[in-house]
Structures are given as C-alpha cells and as structure tokens.
Design an enzyme around this catalytic site. Structure first.
Site, PDB file in Angstrom:
ATOM      1  N   GLY A   1     -18.665   7.913  -0.306  1.00 44.31           N
ATOM      2  CA  GLY A   1     -17.756   8.262  -1.403  1.00 44.31           C
ATOM      3  C   GLY A   1     -17.999   7.315  -2.567  1.00 44.31           C
ATOM      4  CG  ASN A   2     -15.044   7.077  -5.614  1.00 40.86           C
ATOM      5  OD1 ASN A   2     -15.718   7.833  -6.301  1.00 40.86           O
ATOM      6  ND2 ASN A   2     -13.776   7.306  -5.323  1.00 40.86           N
ATOM      7  CB  VAL A   3     -16.854   1.985  -1.841  1.00 40.69           C
ATOM      8  CG1 VAL A   3     -17.439   0.620  -1.519  1.00 40.69           C
ATOM      9  CG2 VAL A   3     -15.499   1.832  -2.497  1.00 40.69           C
TER      10      VAL A   3
ATOM     11  CE  LYS B   1      -4.533   0.872   0.544  1.00 43.79           C
ATOM     12  NZ  LYS B   1      -5.722   0.163   0.130  1.00 43.79           N
TER      13      LYS B   1
ATOM     14  N   GLY C   1     -20.054   7.092   5.265  1.00 40.31           N
ATOM     15  CA  GLY C   1     -19.087   7.387   4.202  1.00 40.31           C
ATOM     16  C   GLY C   1     -19.709   7.039   2.859  1.00 40.31           C
TER      17      GLY C   1
HETATM   18  P1  NAD Z   1     -13.771   7.912  -0.988  1.00 41.52           P
HETATM   19  O1  NAD Z   1     -12.661   8.831  -0.663  1.00 41.52           O
HETATM   20  O2  NAD Z   1     -14.395   7.987  -2.336  1.00 41.52           O
HETATM   21  O3  NAD Z   1     -14.944   8.066   0.086  1.00 41.52           O
HETATM   22  C1  NAD Z   1     -14.734   8.164   1.453  1.00 41.52           C
HETATM   23  C2  NAD Z   1     -15.904   8.960   2.013  1.00 41.52           C
HETATM   24  O4  NAD Z   1     -15.862   8.901   3.428  1.00 41.52           O
HETATM   25  C3  NAD Z   1     -15.879  10.434   1.608  1.00 41.52           C
HETATM   26  O5  NAD Z   1     -17.142  10.825   1.114  1.00 41.52           O
HETATM   27  C4  NAD Z   1     -15.545  11.143   2.917  1.00 41.52           C
HETATM   28  O6  NAD Z   1     -16.098  12.437   2.994  1.00 41.52           O
HETATM   29  C5  NAD Z   1     -16.157  10.209   3.925  1.00 41.52           C
HETATM   30  N1  NAD Z   1     -15.634  10.330   5.281  1.00 41.52           N
HETATM   31  C6  NAD Z   1     -14.349  10.540   5.684  1.00 41.52           C
HETATM   32  N2  NAD Z   1     -14.298  10.579   7.018  1.00 41.52           N
HETATM   33  C7  NAD Z   1     -15.556  10.370   7.463  1.00 41.52           C
HETATM   34  C8  NAD Z   1     -16.140  10.296   8.753  1.00 41.52           C
HETATM   35  N3  NAD Z   1     -15.402  10.449   9.846  1.00 41.52           N
HETATM   36  N4  NAD Z   1     -17.475  10.050   8.845  1.00 41.52           N
HETATM   37  C9  NAD Z   1     -18.225   9.905   7.747  1.00 41.52           C
HETATM   38  N5  NAD Z   1     -17.716   9.969   6.488  1.00 41.52           N
HETATM   39  C10 NAD Z   1     -16.412  10.209   6.364  1.00 41.52           C
HETATM   40  O7  NAD Z   1     -13.219   6.425  -0.699  1.00 41.52           O
HETATM   41  P2  NAD Z   1     -13.768   5.053  -1.263  1.00 41.52           P
HETATM   42  O8  NAD Z   1     -12.979   4.683  -2.457  1.00 41.52           O
HETATM   43  O9  NAD Z   1     -15.249   5.100  -1.327  1.00 41.52           O
HETATM   44  O10 NAD Z   1     -13.332   4.041  -0.107  1.00 41.52           O
HETATM   45  C11 NAD Z   1     -14.035   3.970   1.127  1.00 41.52           C
HETATM   46  C12 NAD Z   1     -13.370   2.956   2.038  1.00 41.52           C
HETATM   47  O11 NAD Z   1     -13.352   1.673   1.397  1.00 41.52           O
HETATM   48  C13 NAD Z   1     -11.904   3.256   2.370  1.00 41.52           C
HETATM   49  O12 NAD Z   1     -11.630   2.833   3.674  1.00 41.52           O
HETATM   50  C14 NAD Z   1     -11.126   2.412   1.381  1.00 41.52           C
HETATM   51  O13 NAD Z   1      -9.842   2.084   1.839  1.00 41.52           O
HETATM   52  C15 NAD Z   1     -12.022   1.184   1.324  1.00 41.52           C
HETATM   53  N6  NAD Z   1     -11.867   0.415   0.101  1.00 41.52           N
HETATM   54  C16 NAD Z   1     -12.073   1.013  -1.108  1.00 41.52           C
HETATM   55  C17 NAD Z   1     -11.936   0.252  -2.268  1.00 41.52           C
HETATM   56  C18 NAD Z   1     -12.193   0.844  -3.627  1.00 41.52           C
HETATM   57  O14 NAD Z   1     -12.340   0.087  -4.592  1.00 41.52           O
HETATM   58  N7  NAD Z   1     -12.301   2.149  -3.758  1.00 41.52           N
HETATM   59  C19 NAD Z   1     -11.577  -1.105  -2.190  1.00 41.52           C
HETATM   60  C20 NAD Z   1     -11.404  -1.684  -0.931  1.00 41.52           C
HETATM   61  C21 NAD Z   1     -11.552  -0.907   0.214  1.00 41.52           C
END
Ligand code: NAD
Length: 383
Positions: free
Chosen positions: A208-210, A106, A206
């Site tokens: 975001g994307n996921v 990572k 949260g």
């Molecule tokens: P992202 O950055 O698109 O979204 C994260 C969201 O969480 C944002 O909208 C942010 O504002 C919000 N956030 C941050 N702190 C917060 C809090 N204290 N309370 C509420 N919301 C909060 O990230 P993502 O790609 O959606 O990933 C989300 C999680 O999933 C991460 O932990 C990432 O490591 C994990 N993950 C993602 C993937 C992937 O394919 N993108 C794969 C495996 C794991």
C-alpha cells in the site's frame, strides 16, 4: 456465545440470561487482555451517516494522545475494539521511544473505506474528535488519505497529516517507509555485518502507501524484492513500476529469504507462522507485528531471527505529523527519521548484550521515559 481472537479470549452473552455477578466477571472492555489501563475509550455512533467508530486514548503522560484513524471492515465489533486498544497502546510506546512529547491514541472506523467512506461520515467523525478537546489528535492510517484529514480539519484543529497545500506536512507514508528502510539497514548490519541491502532477498508483504515507498527505497539499493498483497491490480502495478517479482506461492512465511518486511496488518508473527519462518531479519511497517509481544519476541530470539521492533522503526510517520504541531521542516523530519538507524542498532546490541528480546529492550527504554515524565508531572502538580 464465545468470540475468540488469536491472543484474546472474550466471552460475551448475547441472548442468554446472566446474573449480575456473571456480568461483572465478563467485563467486556476492562477485562480484555488488550486492555492495558487505557485512560479513555470512546464509542462513537451516528445513525444518519452510518458512522461507527471507537477512539482509544491509552496514555497522555507524555502529551496529547496522537495516532491515526483506521477504516477497516472488521469481522465484528470485538475485533475492532481489540485492534484499537492494541494500536493506541503501541502509539504510546512509539512516541516515547522516538522522544516525542506525545501520548498514545488511535481510532478505528468500522466499515469498508472503498464503499462506505463519505464526506459526511468523515465530518461527523471529526466532530467526535473535536469533542475530546485535544486529548486525542488524529491522523491517517489504513483506509485513510491526506484528503480525508483535510476534510476533518474543517471541523477540528485536532488533526495532523494535512496536505502541504493546506499548510500540513503531507502524506506521512514515504517518511514512514524511509524510517523502516533505516531500521532495516540497522537490523541487517546487526545480522549480516553490513547495512548494504544490495542482493538481499526481501519479501514485502502489503504494498500500500508505505509498502510501495519501501519497495522504491529497496530497489534503488539493488535488493531482490518480492511483493505480496491481496489486491492483484496493485501487485501488477508495483511489479511493472519497480521491476520486482510477485510472490506466487501460498505460504510466504516458509520461503527462504533474508528479510521479511510485514507492511500490511498486524499479528502476522504468531503461533502458526513463527515455527515456519526462515527469514534472518524481520523489519517492516505494520503495527503490532507480534501477536503476543513477550511470547513471540522470545521465540524469535530463540530462533536467532533479528527482529527490529515495529514501534521503533515505523515512527517516521509520527515524526512527520509531529512537525505540524512543533513547526519544524523537512530537514528536521529527515534527520529525526534517519536517526532510527542509530537507535535501532543500539537497541539490537543492547538486547544481545543483556540476553533480552529486542522488543523488550525498546519497550524498557520507552517505559522508563514515561515513568520519569509521570514523576516530573506529579512533582509539578505538587509544587
Ligand atoms: P495501506 O492501506 O495503504 O496498505 C496496506 C496494504 O496491505 C494494502 O495494499 C492491502 O491490500 C494490503 N493487505 C491487507 N491485508 C493483506 C494481507 N493479508 N496480505 C497481504 N497484503 C495485505 O496502509 P499503509 O498506510 O501502507 O500502512 C501499512 C501498515 O503500516 C499498517 O499496518 C499501518 O498501520 C502501518 N503504519 C503506517 C504508517 C503510515 O504512515 N501510513 C505509519 C506507521 C505504521
């Protein structure tokens, strides 16, 4: 000066004069609780672009260390180091439990992705990735987008998560969300006797994307979804798009709910939140949800909360990027991701039958695979 994290106690001296023995005892990297015999930790610094990054290779027994790059405004460098050590270790077990020939790695870039991410900085980061000769392969994580990976691709082949136009498998987030949805269904089957999520009260923390893609899957099935995020604009956008409720309170953990889906950052299941939790199931995308795996895994088990191990159910993204290395298509990506349902159900049953935590049950299988491969690799070298 003392720097304290929730699960890590590190001491380091800034200005005090310490003798050689004390310095040894401090052991700022190898002595961290998050340090788990990581193979290599690389500190990357570039004055011109302002890049400050750490690449962590936890284990390459199963293959090259693959894992995303996170850009985040850490409070300090210790927090960044702690995060990258924990995240890279998680990748080792995620790939092993999913049956992929990949090790765990990572990277973190210290800074605000909204204001400090420049093309120059990303290219310089790509050059550092390239300098590792393929021992580490990067991808996107929090603060990164597919376009960033396309940019990194111009300076190194050791990157995945490339856009479909450029021949990659595209944004992994919808597939990650689909895998989480599958894992959540398995956990619901185990806890409630049915995998149907209609009318279940589910808090998605949260969006975001996921998180957004998960909300889409859940609302399509008729679940009662409540969303929370630190970004108000995003909350309103998702509320309007999927007709879901925004959480208005100030302590989500203590709310009555069927399922808690952590999809923001890690360690939200900790000493403070755990006693308050009323959820019957925890299933989400965030990495490293348990602040302390053994302690908090056990406390969840004692409370009768069904916890779907994060590294097991959020593997859709890595399945998606692995397709770029192994040249398989969307159909196989979906098949492998849907299989998260079967693996999760099996592991939850196994944990219940053996009286161990669900985290431990998943971890033991992954570790056994790594140990078997290590033996095979060693025999191969001896022959
Ligand atoms: P992202 O950055 O698109 O979204 C994260 C969201 O969480 C944002 O909208 C942010 O504002 C919000 N956030 C941050 N702190 C917060 C809090 N204290 N309370 C509420 N919301 C909060 O990230 P993502 O790609 O959606 O990933 C989300 C999680 O999933 C991460 O932990 C990432 O490591 C994990 N993950 C993602 C993937 C992937 O394919 N993108 C794969 C495996 C794991």
């Amino acid at each position: 000066m003392h720097v304290l994290f929730k699960d890590v106690k590190i001491q380091y001296m800034e200005t005090e004069v310490v003798n050689k023995n004390d310095l040894k005892k401090l052991s700022p990297v190898f002595g961290q609780l998050s340090f788990d015999n990581h193979e290599q930790v690389v500190f990357c610094n570039d004055k011109d672009t302002g890049l400050k990054a750490i690449i962590s290779i936890h284990n390459t027994v199963m293959g090259p260390a693959l894992g995303g790059t996170r850009m985040w405004q850490y409070k300090n460098e210790w927090e960044a180091l702690n995060d990258v050590l924990r995240l890279s270790r998680g990748m080792t077990y995620k790939s092993a439990i999913t049956g992929l020939n990949l090790g765990g790695g990572k990277a973190v870039i210290i800074g605000d992705a909204k204001t400090q991410k420049t093309p120059e900085l990303m290219l310089r980061f790509g050059e550092f990735v390239h300098s590792l000769g393929g021992r580490y392969i990067t991808a996107e994580d929090v603060g990164m987008a597919t376009e960033d990976m396309d940019l990194v691709r111009t300076v190194t082949p050791y990157v995945t998560g490339i856009s479909e136009e450029k021949g990659g498998a595209g944004n992994p987030s919808p597939i990650t969300a689909y895998g989480v949805f599958m894992g959540m269904k398995a956990a619901a089957k185990h806890a409630f006797g049915t995998e149907i999520l209609e009318d279940k009260v589910i808090y998605v923390q949260g969006i975001g994307n996921v998180g957004e893609a998960l909300v889409e899957n859940l609302t399509n099935e008729g679940a009662k979804v409540i969303i929370s995020d630190i970004n108000q604009g995003r909350l309103e956008e998702i509320r309007d798009k999927y007709n879901v409720k925004i959480y208005e309170g100030d302590n989500l953990y203590a709310e009555e709910m069927d399922i808690y889906a952590p999809c923001a950052l890690g360690a939200t299941i900790n000493d403070e939140t755990l006693p308050q939790l009323k959820a019957k199931v925890i299933a989400g995308a965030a990495n490293n949800q348990l602040a302390e795996e053994n302690k908090h895994g056990l406390l969840l088990q004692q409370k009768g909360i069904v916890y779907a191990p994060d590294f097991l159910i959020n593997a859709g993204g890595i399945i998606n990027v692995y397709a770029e290395l192994e040249n398989y298509g969307k159909k196989e990506i979906i098949r492998k991701t849907e299989n998260i349902y079967n693996t999760t159900l099996e592991i939850l049953k196994n944990a219940a039958a053996n009286g161990i935590t669900t985290h431990q049950a998943a971890f033991d299988i992954a570790q056994a695979r790594i140990d078997a491969r290590r033996l095979k690799n060693t025999k191969g070298q001896l022959n």
